[in-house]
Enzyme design. Structure first.
Site, PDB file in Angstrom:
ATOM      1  NE  ARG A  74       6.510   4.620  -2.217  1.00 59.50           N
ATOM      2  CZ  ARG A  74       6.877   5.718  -2.858  1.00 59.50           C
ATOM      3  NH1 ARG A  74       7.768   6.542  -2.331  1.00 59.50           N
ATOM      4  NH2 ARG A  74       6.379   6.021  -4.035  1.00 59.50           N
ATOM      5  CE1 TYR A 202      -2.199   1.950   2.108  1.00 63.01           C
ATOM      6  CE2 TYR A 202      -0.180   2.722   1.081  1.00 63.01           C
ATOM      7  CZ  TYR A 202      -1.491   2.288   0.983  1.00 63.01           C
ATOM      8  OH  TYR A 202      -2.074   2.190  -0.242  1.00 63.01           O
ATOM      9  CE  LYS A 211       7.620   0.907  -4.414  1.00 60.32           C
ATOM     10  NZ  LYS A 211       7.635   0.881  -5.848  1.00 60.32           N
ATOM     11  CG  HIS A 231      10.519   2.085  -9.175  1.00 57.28           C
ATOM     12  ND1 HIS A 231      10.004   3.354  -9.041  1.00 57.28           N
ATOM     13  CD2 HIS A 231       9.535   1.244  -8.758  1.00 57.28           C
ATOM     14  CE1 HIS A 231       8.778   3.287  -8.573  1.00 57.28           C
ATOM     15  NE2 HIS A 231       8.462   2.029  -8.396  1.00 57.28           N
ATOM     16  CB  SER A 253       4.865   5.461  -7.287  1.00 64.02           C
ATOM     17  OG  SER A 253       5.998   4.863  -6.726  1.00 64.02           O
ATOM     18  CB  CYS A 255       3.527   6.725 -14.134  1.00 65.76           C
ATOM     19  SG  CYS A 255       3.816   8.358 -13.468  1.00 65.76           S
ATOM     20  CG  ASP A 282       6.912  -1.647  -7.928  1.00 71.57           C
ATOM     21  OD1 ASP A 282       6.832  -0.559  -8.529  1.00 71.57           O
ATOM     22  OD2 ASP A 282       7.126  -1.725  -6.711  1.00 71.57           O
ATOM     23  NE  ARG A 375      -0.643   1.771  -4.107  1.00 75.69           N
ATOM     24  CZ  ARG A 375       0.412   1.937  -4.899  1.00 75.69           C
ATOM     25  NH1 ARG A 375       0.927   0.913  -5.552  1.00 75.69           N
ATOM     26  NH2 ARG A 375       0.944   3.131  -5.066  1.00 75.69           N
TER      27      ARG A 375
HETATM   28  O1  SAT Z   1       3.591   1.861  -1.288  1.00 69.69           O
HETATM   29  S1  SAT Z   1       4.536   1.348  -2.291  1.00 69.69           S
HETATM   30  O2  SAT Z   1       5.807   2.044  -2.183  1.00 69.69           O
HETATM   31  O3  SAT Z   1       4.779  -0.072  -2.099  1.00 69.69           O
HETATM   32  C1  SAT Z   1       3.891   1.550  -3.855  1.00 69.69           C
HETATM   33  C2  SAT Z   1       4.503   2.624  -4.637  1.00 69.69           C
HETATM   34  O4  SAT Z   1       4.551   3.772  -4.201  1.00 69.69           O
HETATM   35  O5  SAT Z   1       4.955   2.346  -5.776  1.00 69.69           O
HETATM   36 MN    MN Z   2       6.643   1.290  -7.436  1.00 71.58          MN
END
Ligand code: SAT
Ligand code: MN
Length: 589
Positions: A74, A202, A211, A231, A253, A255, A282, A375
């Site tokens: 991101r 991505y 998100k 979140h 994110s 963690c 998530d 991922r």
């Molecule tokens: O790339 S995402 O935002 O979907 C995953 C994340 O950063 O938690």
């Molecule tokens: Mn996340």
């Protein structure tokens, strides 16, 4: 171009006409949700190299994808919340005037799909017939996005049927365009219920249900409609008496949310009859139930988890979830048996392989083969411990809300807030050492209130006020806690074993929620009596637990001074309750 469209909703058709004339694709393809159509698209993507089909025996229905090397996470610096005034977006979001932003974006989108197909994906966040579902339509020029959205959300004609002739849906326009980092934008117009994403291919930049809709737009909607988009993972824990209790937990994110969400109890807990169930890893949408409790559901339909470090020991359930119908992005491709590999999967890296950029690679090279933010995209139904409540509209009642982050020294293993309002304070002061999930420097401390810093679709001060207001409305609010699995010793090693053993801390949290156990008072809240954390079968003793729950007053005084400074930017939007909690904590220290 909308001839043969599977809907006659004029709000949908008018918008599609608009984006078609803007993007000028060669063809327009409505995604129906039928497996045969998705299969054709996967084949097409394989013929162009966008996807690679993996070993059908070992990984049935699985594919490998590589993103552009400049497009691997991101990008928060290019993510915008375009509310009519800057004040509404607040000091923690990038903002631009909506009209100016539309003008800039329209130039970038003009003709961006020439020579390409446009795919129209109707999707639902939450099960389609849930009264809480939010519908969206994502228009994209990426097959990777289509097939990923088919895993992560509920898609297809059923969504259009459920939408009927209503204008209530989120418009999401995505184009890879030229994948130009300089022209990359992920823009939200909350008042218009619109998301525009360009020049990325991505994850969170382009899977617009995640998100963008389920957090940024949904947090804005929740604020208006009296619910919360958070979140958070959602985990069910069954004790030996057969009672199942649920917790929701927010971490920044990468963690370990996915690991905690699918945790396997330590052996002596399993032997005693403890079980765990994953509801989500998530995102949690949280509402007040008729019983005066908070109820949470997971609006997603799949997992978009970090691959490196995922293994049979850290997260067997996640690993199992990826064994079929999954997509791997930016991992190592083992050419001998056409499977995938990443750092931390096992001790036997492939001999004949290419790295995440498709370059010949061996482990001896000293370079990482998988990108640190590589991922897997896996269907939730694959998860061996998926909850029976996963596919229900009302979700699960929460016994506890847990905040956490990665802190080497400051935060104790666990502490409990004194009240709901104090719990909101605890969430608001969350901080974590950064990871690779977002572009930028790794390993620096950044404040990340409720793990929502990059995901809150409006002013953070108003968001905190919304938390305070929700607390006033819930009769039986869950208790609020903070955890930190990441304290290190002087050599930098993690002290707490983590992973499945985190259940030992969750057990204490649930007992505190039930008010069946005492705790010690600390200046920052309640901490466990060291003997109350079950350490049977661990190599650490009670003295180590005592250290883990002890706080360093000097560090915390520094921390509070940092919070005071941090809070300044929120001006008079900072809720009184948080100001008061800060003063009380300073005094107690
Ligand atoms: O790339 S995402 O935002 O979907 C995953 C994340 O950063 O938690
Ligand atoms: Mn996340």
């Amino acid at each position: 171009m909308t001839k043969g469209a599977p809907t006659d909703n004029k709000y949908v058709l008018d918008w599609i006409e608009e984006v078609v004339s803007l993007c000028k694709p060669d063809n327009v393809i409505w995604i129906t949700g039928e497996e045969s159509q998705l299969e054709e698209l996967r084949k097409e993507a394989c013929s162009t190299g966008e996807l690679e089909k993996l070993n059908e025996e070992k990984l049935p229905g699985c594919y490998l994808h590589r993103s552009d090397p400049r497009d691997v996470a991101r990008v928060e610096s290019r993510t915008f919340i375009c509310t009519p005034t800057k004040e509404e977006a607040g000091p923690t979001n990038n903002w631009e005037d909506p009209d100016a932003m539309y003008e800039k974006l329209n130039k970038l989108y003009d003709g961006c799909m020439k020579g390409r197909d446009m795919y129209i994906i109707p999707f639902s966040m939450s099960i389609i017939d849930s009264p809480f579902a939010k519908f969206g339509i994502e228009v994209t020029d990426s097959i990777y996005v289509v097939v990923s959205m088919a895993i992560m959300t509920r898609i297809g004609n059923q969504v259009l049927e459920a939408l009927g002739d209503s204008p209530q849906y989120t418009k999401g326009l995505h184009s890879k365009a030229k994948l130009d980092p300089e022209g990359r934008y992920i823009v939200h117009f909350p008042q218009d219920n619109t998301i525009m994403s360009i020049n990325s291919g991505y994850g969170g930049n382009v899977l617009l249900g995640k998100k963008c809709l389920a957090l940024r737009i949904a947090s804005y909607l929740g604020h208006n409609e009296g619910w919360m988009a958070e979140h958070m993972l959602i985990l069910g824990i069954e004790n030996p008496q057969g009672e199942v209790k649920y917790v929701a937990a927010a971490f920044p994110s990468a963690c370990g949310k996915t690991n905690l969400a699918m945790l396997i109890p330590p052996k002596h807990y399993r032997d005693a009859g403890w079980k765990t169930y994953c509801v989500g890893d998530d995102i949690a949408w949280i509402r007040i139930g008729d019983d005066g409790r908070l109820w949470a559901c997971n609006p997603e339909n799949g997992f978009f988890g970090v691959a490196p470090g995922t293994n049979a020991k850290s997260n067997l359930n996640a690993l199992e979830s990826t064994k079929k119908n999954s997509i791997f992005t930016n991992v190592v491709h083992d050419l001998d048996d056409n499977t995938v590999w990443w750092e931390g999967l096992n001790d036997t890296p492939p001999k004949n392989a290419v790295d995440w950029q498709g370059r010949p690679w061996t482990a001896d090279s000293g370079e990482k083969g998988a990108h640190p933010n590589s991922r897997f995209t896996a269907p939730a139904v694959n998860c061996p411990c998926i909850s029976t409540e996963f596919n229900t509209a009302k979700g699960v009642p929460l016994s506890a809300i847990i905040f956490g982050g990665r802190r080497a020294k400051t935060a104790p293993l666990v502490y409990q807030s004194r009240s709901w309002d104090h719990g909101v304070f605890v969430g608001s002061i969350m901080a974590s050492e950064t990871t690779a999930a977002a572009t930028g420097q790794v390993g620096v401390v950044r404040r990340d209130p409720m793990a929502m810093l990059p995901f809150c679709g409006y002013h953070m001060g108003d968001y905190w006020q919304h938390w305070i207001d929700m607390g006033k409305k819930v009769k039986n609010p869950p208790k609020i806690f903070n955890v930190n699995w990441f304290r290190t010793d002087d050599e930098g090693h993690f002290i707490w074993p983590g992973f499945g053993d985190n259940l030992r801390v969750l057990e204490w949290i649930l007992k505190r929620s039930d008010e069946t156990i005492d705790a010690d008072e600390a200046p920052i809240g309640y901490v466990p009596k060291p003997e109350d954390i079950d350490i049977e079968g661990l190599t650490i003793g009670e003295d180590v637990v005592r250290d883990l729950v002890t706080i360093d007053r000097d560090l915390w005084k520094e921390e509070m001074a940092g919070i005071r400074e941090y809070y300044k930017q929120f001006g008079d939007k900072l809720p009184e309750e948080l100001k008061k909690a800060l003063e009380e904590t300073e005094a107690a220290l």
